[in-house]
Structures are given as C-alpha cells and as structure tokens.
Design an enzyme around this catalytic site. Structure first.
Site, PDB file in Angstrom:
ATOM      1  N   TYR A  14       8.167  21.381  -2.481  1.00  0.00           N
ATOM      2  CA  TYR A  14       9.515  21.165  -1.948  1.00  0.00           C
ATOM      3  C   TYR A  14      10.037  22.361  -1.151  1.00  0.00           C
ATOM      4  O   TYR A  14      11.112  22.282  -0.562  1.00  0.00           O
ATOM      5  CB  TYR A  14      10.489  20.843  -3.080  1.00  0.00           C
ATOM      6  CG  TYR A  14      10.135  19.570  -3.810  1.00  0.00           C
ATOM      7  CD1 TYR A  14      10.314  18.328  -3.213  1.00  0.00           C
ATOM      8  CD2 TYR A  14       9.599  19.608  -5.087  1.00  0.00           C
ATOM      9  CE1 TYR A  14       9.974  17.158  -3.872  1.00  0.00           C
ATOM     10  CE2 TYR A  14       9.257  18.443  -5.761  1.00  0.00           C
ATOM     11  CZ  TYR A  14       9.448  17.227  -5.145  1.00  0.00           C
ATOM     12  OH  TYR A  14       9.107  16.079  -5.801  1.00  0.00           O
ATOM     13  N   HIS A  19      16.276  19.267   1.428  1.00  0.00           N
ATOM     14  CA  HIS A  19      16.967  19.191   0.139  1.00  0.00           C
ATOM     15  C   HIS A  19      17.005  20.549  -0.563  1.00  0.00           C
ATOM     16  O   HIS A  19      17.832  20.755  -1.448  1.00  0.00           O
ATOM     17  CB  HIS A  19      16.262  18.167  -0.748  1.00  0.00           C
ATOM     18  CG  HIS A  19      17.169  17.211  -1.446  1.00  0.00           C
ATOM     19  ND1 HIS A  19      18.504  17.021  -1.139  1.00  0.00           N
ATOM     20  CD2 HIS A  19      16.922  16.365  -2.484  1.00  0.00           C
ATOM     21  CE1 HIS A  19      19.018  16.102  -1.938  1.00  0.00           C
ATOM     22  NE2 HIS A  19      18.084  15.694  -2.771  1.00  0.00           N
ATOM     23  N   PHE A  64      15.113  19.563 -11.251  1.00  0.00           N
ATOM     24  CA  PHE A  64      15.148  18.576 -10.179  1.00  0.00           C
ATOM     25  C   PHE A  64      16.609  18.288  -9.851  1.00  0.00           C
ATOM     26  O   PHE A  64      17.499  18.398 -10.685  1.00  0.00           O
ATOM     27  CB  PHE A  64      14.340  17.302 -10.465  1.00  0.00           C
ATOM     28  CG  PHE A  64      12.860  17.536 -10.356  1.00  0.00           C
ATOM     29  CD1 PHE A  64      12.235  17.508  -9.120  1.00  0.00           C
ATOM     30  CD2 PHE A  64      12.115  17.830 -11.480  1.00  0.00           C
ATOM     31  CE1 PHE A  64      10.874  17.756  -9.007  1.00  0.00           C
ATOM     32  CE2 PHE A  64      10.749  18.083 -11.374  1.00  0.00           C
ATOM     33  CZ  PHE A  64      10.135  18.046 -10.137  1.00  0.00           C
ATOM     34  N   ASN A  66      18.706  15.803  -9.240  1.00  0.00           N
ATOM     35  CA  ASN A  66      19.656  14.878  -9.856  1.00  0.00           C
ATOM     36  C   ASN A  66      19.998  15.230 -11.303  1.00  0.00           C
ATOM     37  O   ASN A  66      20.760  14.513 -11.940  1.00  0.00           O
ATOM     38  CB  ASN A  66      19.149  13.428  -9.756  1.00  0.00           C
ATOM     39  CG  ASN A  66      17.842  13.212 -10.474  1.00  0.00           C
ATOM     40  OD1 ASN A  66      17.216  14.160 -10.931  1.00  0.00           O
ATOM     41  ND2 ASN A  66      17.419  11.966 -10.569  1.00  0.00           N
ATOM     42  N   ASP A  91      22.660  20.872   0.401  1.00  0.00           N
ATOM     43  CA  ASP A  91      22.430  20.191   1.678  1.00  0.00           C
ATOM     44  C   ASP A  91      23.437  19.066   1.882  1.00  0.00           C
ATOM     45  O   ASP A  91      23.882  18.448   0.922  1.00  0.00           O
ATOM     46  CB  ASP A  91      21.013  19.632   1.729  1.00  0.00           C
ATOM     47  CG  ASP A  91      20.732  18.628   0.620  1.00  0.00           C
ATOM     48  OD1 ASP A  91      20.770  19.023  -0.564  1.00  0.00           O
ATOM     49  OD2 ASP A  91      20.492  17.446   0.922  1.00  0.00           O
ATOM     50  N   ASN A 112      23.322  13.451  -5.182  1.00  0.00           N
ATOM     51  CA  ASN A 112      22.994  13.304  -6.602  1.00  0.00           C
ATOM     52  C   ASN A 112      23.069  14.607  -7.393  1.00  0.00           C
ATOM     53  O   ASN A 112      23.433  14.595  -8.568  1.00  0.00           O
ATOM     54  CB  ASN A 112      21.620  12.654  -6.778  1.00  0.00           C
ATOM     55  CG  ASN A 112      21.643  11.193  -6.388  1.00  0.00           C
ATOM     56  OD1 ASN A 112      22.660  10.517  -6.533  1.00  0.00           O
ATOM     57  ND2 ASN A 112      20.530  10.698  -5.881  1.00  0.00           N
TER      58      ASN A 112
END
Length: 185
Positions: A14, A19, A64, A66, A91, A112
């Site tokens: 990632y 994100h 993560f 969310n 973001d 989220n």
C-alpha cells in the site's frame, strides 16, 4: 501533548497509494522534526519528540483504514490525551490532487477511516487535514482509485501537498488551529 495521526493501510503493497497519503504526511512530519516512527502501541506505529518543550506523538494505525479508531482511541487513552489534542490527516476524493483543506471538525464524508474514528471517539469534533487525491477516472472504481498509485503528471502536485500538509501539521503543534487554518487554507 499533541497527537498527529496519518490514516492509511499497513504493508508495503500500500506504500505510495492514494489511500496512504496520511502515512506519507506523517512520515514527512517525522523527517521535519527528526522523529523516528518505530515504536509499537495500540495497534499502531508511533514516534515521539518535543517542540518547544511540548511532547508530540506521530501515529500510523496498523489496523487497516476502516478500523483506524481501534488504534487512535486506545492511544489517546493510554497517554491521557483529549480529542482537542488530535490532528488527523487523510485522503479526500472531493479535492483535486495537490489541494489540502484544514477543518476544526466535520463529518466522515464517506471516508471509512474517518467513520471508524468518529465511532470510536464518540465525536466528529477533532481537527483534520484533508489531502486531495481526486475522483476516479471514468471506468475506475473508488477502490481501484484509492488503492492505486499517482499518475506521473500528478507526482509534483502530491509531493507539494504532502510537504504543505506536513508544514501545517507542525504548525498545529505551535499555534492556535484557527491561525493554522487561516495560513494553509
């Protein structure tokens, strides 16, 4: 004490995605303030330093996106910090790449990570820096977009936005937030 949180997803795959711009900004703040982010607590990686005698924490939740609130709330509680001492960087699809917006409070706006923070903190009344990552291209899903990388023509703009956001985050540790907003918005 102040806590600056960058939202993102853990793991090398990632790195550099839209994100994870919150992580990128926190890394830029760490470089500016010579803080190493290598300690672990409350499902997050963090570092600490001082500015003008005040303790500053930089946190990258490792839960993560969310589930970000599952890291931020316990971190605040462990250090007996208030939500007023919190700045969150994340973001935003509704801003073009290269633009930033500072706000004293607000809704999750469909994000989220912010939904998780609001749910776990029990309030949306915390400071934030929104970093523009633009809307998906035609035929591209939101998930593909936010987990994708920047196009070559966007790299200068996002680099400038990361630097400006890091400068604003540092200013948050020294000045009233309204003054910081007036400078950077």
């Amino acid at each position: 004490m102040k806590l600056i949180v960058g939202l993102g997803n853990p793991g090398a795959k990632y790195d550099g995605t839209r994100h994870n711009v919150g992580f990128d900004v926190v890394d830029a703040v760490a470089r500016r303030l010579n803080i190493e982010i290598k300690q672990s607590k409350a499902n997050g990686l963090y570092g600490e330093g001082r500015i003008d005698g005040e303790k500053i924490f930089l946190l990258k939740p490792q839960t993560f996106m969310n589930r970000s609130g599952e890291s931020v709330r316990p971190f605040l509680e462990y250090y007996n910090m208030e939500v007023e001492d919190l700045l969150v960087i994340y973001d935003d699809l509704d801003l073009p790449v290269g633009k930033i917006r500072l706000r004293q409070k607000g809704s999750a706006g469909g994000h989220n990570g912010m939904k998780s923070l609001i749910a776990h903190l029990g309030t949306s009344d915390f400071k934030r820096i929104r970093v523009g990552v633009d809307r998906p291209a035609p035929g591209e899903t939101v998930v593909q977009h936010v987990l994708g990388r920047y196009r070559p023509e966007e790299k200068d703009a996002i680099s400038e936005a990361i630097d400006l956001s890091a400068e604003a985050a540092e200013a948050f540790t020294k000045k009233p937030f309204l003054e910081v907003m007036n400078t950077f918005n």
